[in-house]
Design a protein around this motif. Structure first.
Motif, PDB file in Angstrom:
ATOM      1  N   ARG A  82      28.320   0.312 -34.249  1.00 14.20           N
ATOM      2  CA  ARG A  82      28.474   1.728 -34.588  1.00 14.20           C
ATOM      3  C   ARG A  82      27.268   2.447 -33.993  1.00 14.20           C
ATOM      4  NH1 ARG A  82      26.244   2.555 -40.830  1.00 14.20           N
ATOM      5  NH2 ARG A  82      24.171   1.784 -40.319  1.00 14.20           N
ATOM      6  N   SER A  85      21.677   3.739 -36.595  1.00 16.23           N
ATOM      7  CA  SER A  85      21.100   4.590 -37.632  1.00 16.23           C
ATOM      8  C   SER A  85      19.883   5.325 -37.078  1.00 16.23           C
ATOM      9  CB  SER A  85      20.682   3.727 -38.821  1.00 16.23           C
ATOM     10  OG  SER A  85      19.786   4.435 -39.661  1.00 16.23           O
ATOM     11  N   LEU A  87      17.485   6.259 -38.822  1.00 15.52           N
ATOM     12  CA  LEU A  87      16.327   5.847 -39.624  1.00 15.52           C
ATOM     13  C   LEU A  87      16.006   4.382 -39.392  1.00 15.52           C
ATOM     14  CD1 LEU A  87      17.931   8.048 -41.928  1.00 15.52           C
ATOM     15  CD2 LEU A  87      15.469   7.937 -42.358  1.00 15.52           C
ATOM     16  N   LEU A  88      16.947   3.532 -39.834  1.00 14.86           N
ATOM     17  CA  LEU A  88      16.721   2.086 -39.824  1.00 14.86           C
ATOM     18  C   LEU A  88      16.531   1.530 -38.421  1.00 14.86           C
ATOM     19  CD1 LEU A  88      16.922  -0.489 -41.699  1.00 14.86           C
ATOM     20  CD2 LEU A  88      19.270  -0.666 -40.875  1.00 14.86           C
ATOM     21  N   ALA A 172      28.322  -3.657 -43.188  1.00 10.54           N
ATOM     22  CA  ALA A 172      27.121  -3.260 -42.438  1.00 10.54           C
ATOM     23  C   ALA A 172      26.015  -4.306 -42.615  1.00 10.54           C
ATOM     24  CB  ALA A 172      26.646  -1.888 -42.910  1.00 10.54           C
ATOM     25  N   PHE A 173      25.860  -4.822 -43.832  1.00 11.24           N
ATOM     26  CA  PHE A 173      24.815  -5.829 -44.056  1.00 11.24           C
ATOM     27  C   PHE A 173      25.194  -7.180 -43.451  1.00 11.24           C
ATOM     28  CE2 PHE A 173      23.109  -2.689 -47.001  1.00 11.24           C
ATOM     29  CZ  PHE A 173      21.747  -2.831 -46.786  1.00 11.24           C
ATOM     30  N   PHE A 176      24.279  -7.457 -39.600  1.00  9.59           N
ATOM     31  CA  PHE A 176      22.924  -7.764 -39.111  1.00  9.59           C
ATOM     32  C   PHE A 176      22.801  -9.233 -38.708  1.00  9.59           C
ATOM     33  CE2 PHE A 176      21.824  -4.206 -42.140  1.00  9.59           C
ATOM     34  CZ  PHE A 176      21.555  -3.276 -41.149  1.00  9.59           C
ATOM     35  N   SER A 235      23.624   7.211 -43.401  1.00 10.20           N
ATOM     36  CA  SER A 235      22.604   6.272 -43.883  1.00 10.20           C
ATOM     37  C   SER A 235      22.636   6.162 -45.405  1.00 10.20           C
ATOM     38  CB  SER A 235      21.206   6.718 -43.442  1.00 10.20           C
ATOM     39  OG  SER A 235      20.996   6.372 -42.088  1.00 10.20           O
ATOM     40  N   THR A 238      25.645   4.122 -46.374  1.00  7.95           N
ATOM     41  CA  THR A 238      25.581   2.715 -45.956  1.00  7.95           C
ATOM     42  C   THR A 238      24.597   1.937 -46.813  1.00  7.95           C
ATOM     43  OG1 THR A 238      25.805   3.503 -43.684  1.00  7.95           O
ATOM     44  CG2 THR A 238      25.325   1.190 -43.976  1.00  7.95           C
ATOM     45  N   ALA A 239      23.424   2.527 -47.000  1.00  5.50           N
ATOM     46  CA  ALA A 239      22.316   1.781 -47.609  1.00  5.50           C
ATOM     47  C   ALA A 239      22.211   2.011 -49.106  1.00  5.50           C
ATOM     48  CB  ALA A 239      21.007   2.182 -46.933  1.00  5.50           C
ATOM     49  N   PHE A 289      15.432  -9.107 -42.343  1.00  7.21           N
ATOM     50  CA  PHE A 289      15.662  -8.143 -41.268  1.00  7.21           C
ATOM     51  C   PHE A 289      14.982  -8.691 -40.020  1.00  7.21           C
ATOM     52  CE2 PHE A 289      16.518  -4.227 -44.068  1.00  7.21           C
ATOM     53  CZ  PHE A 289      17.814  -4.081 -43.603  1.00  7.21           C
TER      54      PHE A 289
HETATM   55  C1  OVM Z   1      21.107   3.083 -42.411  1.00  6.91           C
HETATM   56  C2  OVM Z   1      20.651   1.911 -43.198  1.00  6.91           C
HETATM   57  C3  OVM Z   1      19.389   1.917 -43.778  1.00  6.91           C
HETATM   58  C4  OVM Z   1      18.940   0.821 -44.510  1.00  6.91           C
HETATM   59  C5  OVM Z   1      19.758  -0.276 -44.653  1.00  6.91           C
HETATM   60  C6  OVM Z   1      20.996  -0.261 -44.082  1.00  6.91           C
HETATM   61  C7  OVM Z   1      23.064  -1.351 -43.872  1.00  6.91           C
HETATM   62  C8  OVM Z   1      21.454   0.837 -43.348  1.00  6.91           C
HETATM   63  O1  OVM Z   1      20.307   3.959 -42.126  1.00  6.91           O
HETATM   64  O2  OVM Z   1      22.307   3.145 -42.070  1.00  6.91           O
HETATM   65  O3  OVM Z   1      21.743  -1.349 -44.239  1.00  6.91           O
END
Ligand code: OVM
Length: 399
Positions: A82, A85, A87-88, A172-173, A176, A235, A238-239, A289
């Motif tokens: 996708r 992010s 941020l991340l 999403a997790f 990674f 974000s 997702t988070a 991570f």
């Molecule tokens: C995000 C994000 C931030 C922290 C953890 C995360 C899926 C995603 O900015 O999308 O995990």
């Protein structure tokens, strides 16, 4: 004089296998004790599992970047699943404006306005659960419904299809990690959920007062670009849900298995924030991570070339006996601050105040009404390539 490069320990451990994820602690210990840096040929990455080295890796954003992705995939060479992010998966300077917007929005001061509504929501949920019986599943009756209620309300998304939030975050997790069955199986059906998430991030689909609308207002003020606003809302979505479900499950498991600590919390309610922090240390909801080296980078006695992926074991660092006494104990007498369960440095969890408020509010309502809590059966893990959570946790309470 002949020199030999110091040899790096090598391990065939697969940190994303069902075996590892089902029982990670002994394998964390093995990785910590092999050396400060361990090469994992299976994925061609270097693993770091000791507290000091994980802490240093997390804070050295100049040498260890996030912009190439914080999963196994290197975005410099592979297309992300996708748009990354803001941020991340971003580094300074591009990271900084989106980060500043969210850290103001999610600051303890700004969260105060949510407290009384969340307290009422927590009391209502706890009373409803207790009215239905004194044995229930702590995951499906408390840890999931509470965040799923209060957080989307605070962001300002509609009430329709909110159940999509959990599988989206779970995916999403998982993403990674490597392309194992935890990614390839749900990938077949996640498409409509990804589209639903994108739709929730659009200005016209957000309530006028929530975090989502306030992110768009930051674009009105020129703090971020309009094209950035929906990704920053994304974000939050997702988070912000699976993580807090996992964190609340962690603290519920800790108290259900440490009856003396529940009694102590009943008597010393001011220890509640510490109980949450200690549960985050103990369980480390986000286990791992990656970072990517930007330049030749030394970690302990190992020099890594640029463009190498480094896998940081947050959970292993949070149990490192070099840093923690009796790390496997849930102990309200210890000071858990400095744990890396929320990360460390410029990317440290921007939502941690909201996570803490959710957990403390729910536990406070439970402590008011429940004199003891214990497991009523074997809890079952939910396996995810990154998150360490529970599928089910039968508990019995005395009111
Ligand atoms: C995000 C994000 C931030 C922290 C953890 C995360 C899926 C995603 O900015 O999308 O995990």
């Amino acid at each position: 004089m002949p020199t030999t490069a110091p040899s790096i320990p090598v391990s065939d451990i697969d940190p994303f296998s069902t075996e590892f994820l089902s029982d990670p602690l002994p394998l964390h210990e093995e990785l910590r004790e092999l050396g400060p840096v361990v090469y994992l040929p299976r994925y061609d990455v270097h693993a770091v599992a000791r507290y000091d080295d994980v802490h240093r890796a997390l804070t050295d954003w100049q040498s260890l970047q996030s912009g190439a992705g914080v999963g196994l995939s290197n975005f410099n060479h592979e297309a992300p699943w996708r748009p990354p992010s803001l941020l991340l998966e971003a580094d300074p300077p591009r990271h900084d404006a989106p980060r500043a917007v969210l850290s103001q929005l999610l600051s303890p001061r700004r969260l105060r306005s949510l407290e009384s509504r969340w307290q009422a929501d927590a009391v209502a949920l706890v009373e409803r659960v207790l009215s239905e019986g004194h044995e229930f599943d702590a995951v499906t009756s408390l840890a999931e419904p509470f965040p799923l209620r209060v957080f989307p309300d605070a962001v300002g998304i509609g009430t329709h299809n909110r159940e999509n939030l959990l599988p989206y975050g779970d995916f999403a997790f998982n993403a990674f990690g490597p392309m194992n069955e935890r990614v390839t199986d749900p990938a077949k059906t996640i498409g409509p959920t990804v589209e639903w998430i994108a739709a929730q991030c659009r200005r016209e689909n957000l309530s006028e007062t929530g975090f989502g609308a306030q992110i768009w207002e930051a674009a009105d003020r020129g703090e971020i670009g309009y094209e950035q606003a929906p990704l920053i809302v994304r974000s939050l979505l997702t988070a912000g849900v699976d993580t807090t479900v996992t964190g609340i499950s962690a603290v519920l498991h800790a108290v259900a298995t440490h009856p003396d600590q529940w009694q102590r919390l009943r008597a010393e309610r001011e220890l509640l924030p510490r109980a949450f922090e200690e549960a985050i240390r103990l369980e480390s909801p986000v286990q791992t991570f990656f970072r990517t080296t930007t330049v030749e980078t030394r970690i302990a006695d190992t020099v890594l070339a640029p463009e190498r992926k480094v896998l940081m074991f947050l959970g292993a660092a949070n149990h490192d006996p070099r840093r923690w006494n009796e790390p496997e104990r849930f102990d309200l007498s210890r000071d858990p601050s400095g744990h890396v369960g929320f990360g460390m440095g410029i990317h440290q969890c921007v939502g941690q105040h909201i996570a803490r408020l959710e957990a403390v509010t729910l536990l406070d309502a439970l402590l008011d009404r429940v004199s003891s809590i214990e497991l009523a059966g074997a809890p079952r893990r939910h396996l995810n390539n990154t998150l360490r959570g529970w599928e089910s946790m039968p508990v019995r309470v005395v009111v």
